[in-house]
Design a protein around this motif. Structure first.
Motif, PDB file in Angstrom:
ATOM      1  N   MET A  32       0.845  -1.205   0.000  1.00  0.00           N
ATOM      2  CA  MET A  32       0.000   0.000   0.000  1.00  0.00           C
ATOM      3  C   MET A  32       0.874   1.246   0.000  1.00  0.00           C
ATOM      4  N   TYR A  33       0.572   2.159  -0.916  1.00  0.00           N
ATOM      5  CA  TYR A  33       1.286   3.432  -1.004  1.00  0.00           C
ATOM      6  C   TYR A  33       0.283   4.569  -0.791  1.00  0.00           C
ATOM      7  N   PHE A  54      -6.268   6.296   6.253  1.00  0.00           N
ATOM      8  CA  PHE A  54      -5.416   5.202   5.769  1.00  0.00           C
ATOM      9  C   PHE A  54      -4.718   4.461   6.914  1.00  0.00           C
ATOM     10  N   ASP A  55      -4.625   5.108   8.077  1.00  0.00           N
ATOM     11  CA  ASP A  55      -4.184   4.382   9.265  1.00  0.00           C
ATOM     12  C   ASP A  55      -5.222   3.329   9.637  1.00  0.00           C
ATOM     13  N   PHE A  58      -4.732   0.482   7.205  1.00  0.00           N
ATOM     14  CA  PHE A  58      -3.509  -0.229   7.607  1.00  0.00           C
ATOM     15  C   PHE A  58      -3.785  -1.114   8.812  1.00  0.00           C
ATOM     16  N   LYS A  62      -3.845  -5.284   8.950  1.00  0.00           N
ATOM     17  CA  LYS A  62      -2.975  -5.983   9.905  1.00  0.00           C
ATOM     18  C   LYS A  62      -3.799  -6.859  10.848  1.00  0.00           C
ATOM     19  N   VAL A  68       1.583  -6.330   5.847  1.00  0.00           N
ATOM     20  CA  VAL A  68       1.394  -5.117   5.044  1.00  0.00           C
ATOM     21  C   VAL A  68       2.695  -4.333   4.952  1.00  0.00           C
ATOM     22  N   ARG A  69       3.068  -3.983   3.743  1.00  0.00           N
ATOM     23  CA  ARG A  69       4.152  -3.002   3.556  1.00  0.00           C
ATOM     24  C   ARG A  69       3.481  -1.692   3.166  1.00  0.00           C
ATOM     25  N   TYR A  70       3.507  -0.766   4.110  1.00  0.00           N
ATOM     26  CA  TYR A  70       2.843   0.529   3.936  1.00  0.00           C
ATOM     27  C   TYR A  70       3.922   1.578   3.671  1.00  0.00           C
ATOM     28  N   ARG A  72       4.652   5.516   2.712  1.00  0.00           N
ATOM     29  CA  ARG A  72       4.090   6.870   2.665  1.00  0.00           C
ATOM     30  C   ARG A  72       5.246   7.847   2.550  1.00  0.00           C
ATOM     31  N   PRO A 125       4.382   4.309   9.053  1.00  0.00           N
ATOM     32  CA  PRO A 125       4.407   3.424   7.887  1.00  0.00           C
ATOM     33  C   PRO A 125       5.617   2.493   7.942  1.00  0.00           C
ATOM     34  N   SER A 126       5.616   1.496   7.091  1.00  0.00           N
ATOM     35  CA  SER A 126       6.748   0.562   7.026  1.00  0.00           C
ATOM     36  C   SER A 126       7.988   1.254   6.466  1.00  0.00           C
TER      37      SER A 126
END
Length: 495
Positions: A32-33, A54-55, A58, A62, A68-70, A72, A125-126
């Protein structure tokens, strides 16, 4: 726990205009971007609404057990005024006005951005890449687009050729715009720049002599186009094709439209399966704008230092207010709405505390806890419908009040299921914070720390190390913590 195997999540895809079953590219994994801030001023509440939305996405992914690779980003260069291809860089302008380095501007407002989102209890984010840290990657994308024939270089700048691209692809499919209409509406401005056509957008801009932020490239010393940054960073960390791309509704055109075009031009296919857009926030029924004064910053809400609200409101109450509306609906911010949210939040916390004190018995009444739990998941599975989820939580509050009165009892298994589900959705998914417990925890930590220092001071005095003893006392006093020595020992008081 892999709940995603039991739940069918649907996401409203801005590209198709429909809710679609969510199927990730790689089973059990989500890429997710989300477009991050341009860090030239304090983050405003409208931006915060997008990032809180978007949090929530996310957190729920999870919670369902996805890895999830987030990603931002931080836009710290290349974003010109009015989202245009001409004019001054927003960050460079701020630096010029305040007579400081552009990276001082970036640092100051990146710190403000992180501090504000931390107060809202957003998860980090990740990966959080910066535009200036990915200049090389952006230059490589430009080379690919040039090689494919969808861009042209003129006087040291490189522009994307929208009409050439539209011969083989569809420019405007995300925003629903027709290129012929765009050409008709912009024909009068033709010839005002180096572009072949007004619709073309910059991939690389040659820096004017006074432009502070510049990097070497094969075409000129200059800087990347704003749209290009997200294309380079999203695909670097999530691959040429990934699951979700999010941002505010205002980014749909031109920013996200241009991202799709750049990816299709360079790679031959669309980069994203699900496009998500959070809607805008209004203030007392009008658009928020600094220029009109119809604007409020997060720290002004938390402190109460403003002319709009009757009192201060905490970050978690403000977050709760935001989540009471669906992320795709317009949300109006007002004093009355926040007061109502505060009351609702307090009712929710009181019910949760009551629930922890309730004991089990034989099941009585018609409260089906398992069916209620399913209704909570159904709400979130329907395009992350937080207002419906919150309504389901208040359904449970009514049942908790009946249990408190003694007119309803639940078995231990159902009571445990109710407690676990309430805690999961309130704290883990919605990201709310029980402020009373947080204050108690902070007070406990302070008390423990001061008691430790009192013991260290007692040891120093016993060893006749009066310099250390006095230093502990004086430095605590400077922090507003007064030590009082008495027959029963040393106590402290916070001034």
């Amino acid at each position: 726990m892999q709940l995603y195997n039991e739940q069918q999540l649907k996401i409203y895809n801005s590209l198709s205009g429909e809710k679609e079953n969510f199927t990730p590219i790689n089973d059990g994994h989500v890429g997710m971007y989300v477009c991050g801030p341009t860090v030239y001023s304090n983050v405003h509440l409208g931006n915060c609404r997008t990032f809180i939305s978007f949090d929530l996405v996310f957190r729920y992914l999870k919670h369902l057990g996805y890895k999830v690779r987030y990603v931002r980003n931080i836009t710290d260069a290349g974003h010109l005024e009015n989202d245009a291809d001409e004019g001054e860089d927003r960050i460079a302008k701020k630096a010029r006005l305040e007579q400081i380095e552009p990276m001082e501007v970036v640092q100051r407002y990146t710190v403000d951005f992180h501090n504000t989102l931390n107060k809202f209890n957003n998860l980090p984010p990740s990966i959080e890449p910066t535009a200036t840290g990915h200049i090389i990657e952006q230059i490589e994308v430009i080379k690919e687009i040039l090689e494919k024939g969808f861009a042209y270089e003129i006087n040291g700048s490189v522009y994307f050729d929208v009409q050439k691209f539209n011969e083989e692809h569809h420019y405007g499919k995300l925003s629903g715009r027709n290129i012929e209409d765009m050409i008709h509406n912009t024909r009068e401005t033709a010839g005002q720049s180096d572009k072949k056509n007004p619709q073309d957008f910059a991939l690389w801009k040659k820096a004017e002599p006074q432009h502070i932020m510049r990097w070497p490239s094969p075409w000129s010393d200059g800087f990347p186009g704003w749209h290009l940054e997200c294309t380079a960073m999203s695909t670097k960390y999530l691959g040429e094709q990934f699951d979700i791309h999010g941002g505010g509704m205002d980014l749909k055109f031109p920013h996200h439209e241009c991202e799709i075009a750049q990816n299709e031009a360079a790679k031959g296919h669309s980069p994203v399966n699900y496009w998500m857009h959070a809607n805008m926030l209004t203030l007392n029924g009008k658009k928020m704008a600094k220029s009109t004064g119809n604007n409020i910053l997060p720290h002004e809400i938390f402190s109460g230092d403003n002319d709009i609200l009757s009192k201060a409101f905490s970050p978690t109450v403000t977050r709760f207010f935001i989540l009471q509306a669906h992320y795709r609906s317009i949300l109006d911010f007002s004093n009355e709405a926040l007061l109502a949210s505060e009351k609702g939040f307090q009712r929710l916390m009181e019910a949760l505390n009551d629930l922890n004190r309730i004991t089990a018995g034989a099941n009585s009444g018609d409260f089906d806890v398992a069916a209620w739990r399913d209704s909570c998941y159904n709400a979130m599975n329907d395009d992350f419908n937080s207002p419906i989820l919150i309504a389901r939580l208040f359904d449970a509050v009514k049942q908790i009040n009946l249990m408190k009165e003694g007119t309803l009892t639940l078995s231990q298994a159902d009571l445990d299921l109710l407690r676990n589900t309430m805690n999961d959705f309130i704290f883990e998914v919605l990201g709310l914070v029980d402020e009373n417990k947080a204050e108690e925890t902070s007070a406990d930590k302070l008390s423990g720390t001061v008691e430790l220092l009192i013991r260290m001071r007692a040891e120093a005095r016993a060893n006749r190390d009066f310099a250390t003893s006095d230093k502990i006392r004086d430095e605590l006093a400077a922090l507003g913590i007064q030590l009082k020595d008495g027959k029963e020992g040393t106590t402290f008081q916070v001034q």
